[in-house]
Design a protein around this motif. Structure first.
Motif, PDB file in Angstrom:
ATOM      1  N   GLY A  48      41.268  32.606  32.028  1.00  0.00           N
ATOM      2  CA  GLY A  48      40.416  32.810  30.860  1.00  0.00           C
ATOM      3  C   GLY A  48      40.363  31.430  30.428  1.00  0.00           C
ATOM      4  N   ALA A  49      39.361  31.394  29.762  1.00  0.00           N
ATOM      5  CA  ALA A  49      38.868  30.035  29.203  1.00  0.00           C
ATOM      6  C   ALA A  49      37.891  29.956  28.405  1.00  0.00           C
ATOM      7  CB  ALA A  49      38.554  29.312  30.532  1.00  0.00           C
ATOM      8  N   LEU A  50      38.084  28.802  27.016  1.00  0.00           N
ATOM      9  CA  LEU A  50      37.118  29.250  26.371  1.00  0.00           C
ATOM     10  C   LEU A  50      35.822  28.619  26.843  1.00  0.00           C
ATOM     11  CD1 LEU A  50      36.895  30.279  22.636  1.00  0.00           C
ATOM     12  CD2 LEU A  50      37.781  28.585  22.567  1.00  0.00           C
ATOM     13  N   TYR A  51      34.336  29.006  26.059  1.00  0.00           N
ATOM     14  CA  TYR A  51      33.110  28.587  26.535  1.00  0.00           C
ATOM     15  C   TYR A  51      32.288  28.880  25.245  1.00  0.00           C
ATOM     16  CZ  TYR A  51      34.310  28.785  31.682  1.00  0.00           C
ATOM     17  OH  TYR A  51      35.449  28.457  32.628  1.00  0.00           O
ATOM     18  N   LEU A  52      31.951  28.494  24.846  1.00  0.00           N
ATOM     19  CA  LEU A  52      30.282  28.387  23.580  1.00  0.00           C
ATOM     20  C   LEU A  52      29.091  29.059  24.586  1.00  0.00           C
ATOM     21  CD1 LEU A  52      30.041  27.671  20.861  1.00  0.00           C
ATOM     22  CD2 LEU A  52      29.021  25.198  21.050  1.00  0.00           C
ATOM     23  N   PHE A  53      28.272  29.719  23.713  1.00  0.00           N
ATOM     24  CA  PHE A  53      27.192  29.855  23.749  1.00  0.00           C
ATOM     25  C   PHE A  53      26.248  29.601  22.787  1.00  0.00           C
ATOM     26  CE2 PHE A  53      27.529  32.529  27.745  1.00  0.00           C
ATOM     27  CZ  PHE A  53      26.583  32.796  28.854  1.00  0.00           C
ATOM     28  N   ASN A  54      25.094  29.189  23.604  1.00  0.00           N
ATOM     29  CA  ASN A  54      23.966  28.769  22.483  1.00  0.00           C
ATOM     30  C   ASN A  54      22.597  30.053  22.255  1.00  0.00           C
ATOM     31  OD1 ASN A  54      22.078  27.393  20.321  1.00  0.00           O
ATOM     32  ND2 ASN A  54      21.818  26.081  21.735  1.00  0.00           N
ATOM     33  N   MET A  55      22.773  30.834  21.435  1.00  0.00           N
ATOM     34  CA  MET A  55      22.205  31.720  22.180  1.00  0.00           C
ATOM     35  C   MET A  55      20.826  31.755  22.539  1.00  0.00           C
ATOM     36  SD  MET A  55      24.968  34.078  22.716  1.00  0.00           S
ATOM     37  CE  MET A  55      24.294  35.402  22.929  1.00  0.00           C
ATOM     38  N   CYS A  56      19.812  31.230  21.183  1.00  0.00           N
ATOM     39  CA  CYS A  56      18.409  30.627  21.117  1.00  0.00           C
ATOM     40  C   CYS A  56      18.174  29.117  21.482  1.00  0.00           C
ATOM     41  CB  CYS A  56      18.141  31.338  20.092  1.00  0.00           C
ATOM     42  SG  CYS A  56      16.465  31.308  19.890  1.00  0.00           S
ATOM     43  N   PRO A  57      18.035  28.153  22.927  1.00  0.00           N
ATOM     44  CA  PRO A  57      17.750  29.405  23.656  1.00  0.00           C
ATOM     45  C   PRO A  57      19.221  29.116  24.642  1.00  0.00           C
ATOM     46  CG  PRO A  57      17.306  26.900  23.383  1.00  0.00           C
ATOM     47  CD  PRO A  57      18.064  27.446  22.584  1.00  0.00           C
ATOM     48  N   GLN A  58      19.451  30.348  25.535  1.00  0.00           N
ATOM     49  CA  GLN A  58      21.101  30.534  26.427  1.00  0.00           C
ATOM     50  C   GLN A  58      20.800  29.578  26.802  1.00  0.00           C
ATOM     51  OE1 GLN A  58      22.309  33.458  26.378  1.00  0.00           O
ATOM     52  NE2 GLN A  58      21.074  34.668  25.418  1.00  0.00           N
ATOM     53  N   GLN A  59      21.876  28.547  26.826  1.00  0.00           N
ATOM     54  CA  GLN A  59      22.991  27.415  27.184  1.00  0.00           C
ATOM     55  C   GLN A  59      24.450  27.978  26.717  1.00  0.00           C
ATOM     56  OE1 GLN A  59      21.804  23.594  25.089  1.00  0.00           O
ATOM     57  NE2 GLN A  59      21.950  22.534  27.278  1.00  0.00           N
ATOM     58  N   LEU A  60      24.870  27.475  28.180  1.00  0.00           N
ATOM     59  CA  LEU A  60      26.700  27.806  28.313  1.00  0.00           C
ATOM     60  C   LEU A  60      27.401  26.072  28.110  1.00  0.00           C
ATOM     61  CD1 LEU A  60      28.501  29.249  29.188  1.00  0.00           C
ATOM     62  CD2 LEU A  60      28.356  28.282  31.935  1.00  0.00           C
ATOM     63  N   PHE A  61      28.266  26.233  27.336  1.00  0.00           N
ATOM     64  CA  PHE A  61      28.980  25.176  26.939  1.00  0.00           C
ATOM     65  C   PHE A  61      30.457  25.095  27.424  1.00  0.00           C
ATOM     66  CE2 PHE A  61      25.437  24.716  24.471  1.00  0.00           C
ATOM     67  CZ  PHE A  61      25.245  23.411  24.517  1.00  0.00           C
ATOM     68  N   GLU A  62      31.251  24.284  28.270  1.00  0.00           N
ATOM     69  CA  GLU A  62      33.098  24.634  28.244  1.00  0.00           C
ATOM     70  C   GLU A  62      33.037  24.136  27.237  1.00  0.00           C
ATOM     71  OE1 GLU A  62      34.035  22.763  31.596  1.00  0.00           O
ATOM     72  OE2 GLU A  62      32.995  21.388  31.830  1.00  0.00           O
TER      73      GLU A  62
END
Length: 254
Positions: A48-62
């Motif tokens: 497991g690792a922590l991530y960040l989602f920008n919900m609008c628009p959908q975008q993934l960050f580590e």
């Protein structure tokens, strides 16, 4: 941005320092519809690792965590010990999808994506299925077929290695553009003994870029990529690179 945890927590609640790209500033003010922290699989380690989602628009960050000894943060009227610095950087979600595609490939058949990206340990993985241009992303690493207007996917090693080679080349270009000297780093990282590392700068960049990309893929695939790129074999007498040593220490401390 300095965050004080969830609203309603006591004044003495633990706070953290998180650095975000400037364009996420507005989204951070409305957490419910903007940014969301989730725990997903680390595609390299399977943990497991922590991530960040920008919900609008959908975008993934580590989320990268940096720690210095004897370091604290002054946040508003409080002092937070520990000195942890969290940094959110954009990440290609295909690395996470690739983890599940390889895992599903053991069955050796085409499957719908919602049966591939399934994880009881990290149920938020279904957020990956909502990412924009998902079909376009999957073309880089899968073979596809359509039956009764439904898409089925199967991991393609050949396509994946070509896509990863492009990633290595993009990383090399970024290193050169930013004038990052990698020759000494390749040797000091103990990937290769000194006589194995070519004085050719291009090879240094390839080795270093391969190491960076390997942080996002399983070791087996990293080894396949090294062969695909025709990198020199690592010396059996050399110690593990720092990233592997850190991972081993982390496991021992659990």
């Amino acid at each position: 941005m300095a965050g004080g945890g969830e609203r309603g927590e006591p004044a003495g609640a633990r706070q953290h320092v998180l650095l975000l790209p400037e364009y996420l500033k507005d989204a951070s003010k409305k957490m419910k519809s903007g940014l969301m922290f989730v725990k997903l699989v680390n595609p390299r380690l399977g943990e497991g690792a922590l991530y960040l989602f920008n919900m609008c628009p959908q975008q993934l960050f580590e989320i990268k965590v940096f720690k210095e000894k004897h370091h604290s943060w002054f946040i508003n009227q409080s002092v937070q010990s520990g000195g942890l610095l969290h940094l959110a950087t954009p990440m290609d979600p295909l690395f996470l999808l690739l983890y599940y595609l390889k895992k599903a490939d053991k069955e050796g058949k085409f499957q719908p994506l919602d049966q591939v990206v399934v994880d009881d340990m990290f149920p938020d993985c279904i957020l990956l299925l909502k990412l924009p241009e998902l079909e376009k992303l999957l073309q880089h690493v899968t073979d596809q077929k359509e039956i009764d207007k439904k898409k089925y996917y199967k991991y393609s090693k050949e396509k994946t290695l070509k896509w990863l080679e492009k990633k290595v080349n993009q990383t090399m270009a970024a290193l050169k553009t930013n004038h990052i000297n990698v020759g000494a780093r390749v040797q000091s990282s103990a990937f290769f003994s000194s006589h194995q590392v070519s004085t050719d700068k291009e090879e240094d960049y390839i080795c270093y870029a391969h190491g960076l990309i390997s942080d996002y893929i399983p070791k087996e695939l990293s080894d396949d990529l090294a062969k695909h790129l025709k990198l020199p074999e690592p010396s059996a007498s050399m110690p593990n690179p720092p990233s592997k040593v850190a991972a081993q220490r982390q496991k021992r401390n659990k």
